[in-house]
Write an enzyme that holds these catalytic residues in place. Sequence first.
Site, PDB file in Angstrom:
ATOM      1  N   GLY A  14       0.790  -1.228   0.000  1.00 43.25           N
ATOM      2  CA  GLY A  14       0.000   0.000   0.000  1.00 43.25           C
ATOM      3  C   GLY A  14       0.816   1.269   0.000  1.00 43.25           C
ATOM      4  N   ASN A  16       1.620   3.188  -2.592  1.00 47.64           N
ATOM      5  CA  ASN A  16       0.937   4.201  -3.398  1.00 47.64           C
ATOM      6  C   ASN A  16      -0.329   4.690  -2.711  1.00 47.64           C
ATOM      7  OD1 ASN A  16       2.566   4.748  -5.701  1.00 47.64           O
ATOM      8  ND2 ASN A  16       2.036   2.751  -6.535  1.00 47.64           N
ATOM      9  N   ARG A  67     -15.120 -14.343 -10.813  1.00 47.16           N
ATOM     10  CA  ARG A  67     -14.671 -12.949 -10.721  1.00 47.16           C
ATOM     11  C   ARG A  67     -15.862 -12.004 -10.820  1.00 47.16           C
ATOM     12  NH1 ARG A  67     -10.335 -14.575 -14.524  1.00 47.16           N
ATOM     13  NH2 ARG A  67      -8.384 -14.736 -13.380  1.00 47.16           N
ATOM     14  N   MET A  92      -3.771  -6.873  -7.741  1.00 45.33           N
ATOM     15  CA  MET A  92      -3.213  -7.951  -8.544  1.00 45.33           C
ATOM     16  C   MET A  92      -4.268  -8.916  -9.106  1.00 45.33           C
ATOM     17  SD  MET A  92      -0.228  -6.872  -8.405  1.00 45.33           S
ATOM     18  CE  MET A  92       0.617  -8.158  -9.321  1.00 45.33           C
ATOM     19  N   ILE A  94      -7.104  -9.757 -12.199  1.00 50.72           N
ATOM     20  CA  ILE A  94      -7.591  -9.442 -13.542  1.00 50.72           C
ATOM     21  C   ILE A  94      -9.023  -8.925 -13.419  1.00 50.72           C
ATOM     22  CG2 ILE A  94      -8.236 -10.427 -15.773  1.00 50.72           C
ATOM     23  CD1 ILE A  94      -5.944 -12.440 -15.386  1.00 50.72           C
ATOM     24  N   LEU A  95      -9.315  -7.835 -14.109  1.00 51.17           N
ATOM     25  CA  LEU A  95     -10.641  -7.236 -14.065  1.00 51.17           C
ATOM     26  C   LEU A  95     -11.485  -7.716 -15.235  1.00 51.17           C
ATOM     27  CD1 LEU A  95      -9.614  -3.570 -13.192  1.00 51.17           C
ATOM     28  CD2 LEU A  95     -10.434  -5.327 -11.624  1.00 51.17           C
ATOM     29  N   ASN A 109      -4.681   3.180 -13.832  1.00 52.84           N
ATOM     30  CA  ASN A 109      -3.694   2.242 -13.296  1.00 52.84           C
ATOM     31  C   ASN A 109      -2.311   2.853 -13.457  1.00 52.84           C
ATOM     32  OD1 ASN A 109      -2.730  -0.321 -12.293  1.00 52.84           O
ATOM     33  ND2 ASN A 109      -2.082  -0.803 -14.377  1.00 52.84           N
ATOM     34  N   HIS A 111       1.759   1.771 -14.036  1.00 53.01           N
ATOM     35  CA  HIS A 111       2.550   0.636 -14.524  1.00 53.01           C
ATOM     36  C   HIS A 111       4.027   1.029 -14.561  1.00 53.01           C
ATOM     37  CE1 HIS A 111       3.247  -3.122 -16.639  1.00 53.01           C
ATOM     38  NE2 HIS A 111       4.040  -2.465 -17.464  1.00 53.01           N
TER      39      HIS A 111
END
Length: 204
Positions: A14, A16, A67, A92, A94-95, A109, A111
């Site tokens: 955490g 960020n 999901r 972490m 996948i959406l 997001n 990266h």
Amino acid sequence: MAALRIAIFASGQGTNFQTIADAVREGKLDVTIELLVCDKPSAPVIERASQAGVDAFVFKPKDYPSREAYESEILEELRARQVDLIVLAGYMRILTPTLVEPFMGRMINIHPSLLPSFPGMNAIGQALEHGVKITGVTVHYVDGGLDSGPILAQTAVAITEEDDEASLTVRIQAAERELYPEAIRLIAQGTVTIEGRRVAVGKR
């Protein structure tokens, strides 16, 4: 204009999350953090949220049949809190379209590379393996692909001959802590527009 209402998704330490929460507390970022979403009940980010006075929706993916099932529940939480923007910060999972489509253009997001170079996992290791001289950090909108959405902001990080993955990671993470609050600030100011793959930042 009312403050932008954000939800932060995170799975780990955490750092960020903390950077964003600190910027809000110090008056540098005009947003309210309405919710932390975390898929790991033991993640340290949950304690950071507690210390910041931020509600947390914590879940175990294995407790759900799919999901889509847990994302539907997350979506209810987000709508109940009238969240304007989802900020992925080391989440972490996948959406699926269940969550991505309602927040298209309202989910970002960060990266650890200069996209479109080195998408996916282990971007720092990929950069070192390829021998590039410059890598960096990208804040992009989420479109359902693999780190493929329109790019909002980038910052470059030089790679030295002495760098290994550990040393480069330290500088990448420092760049993230600078760039992510700034990107959120631009959105909060209402100055960002998306036109196809191009993201324009103008005056309010």
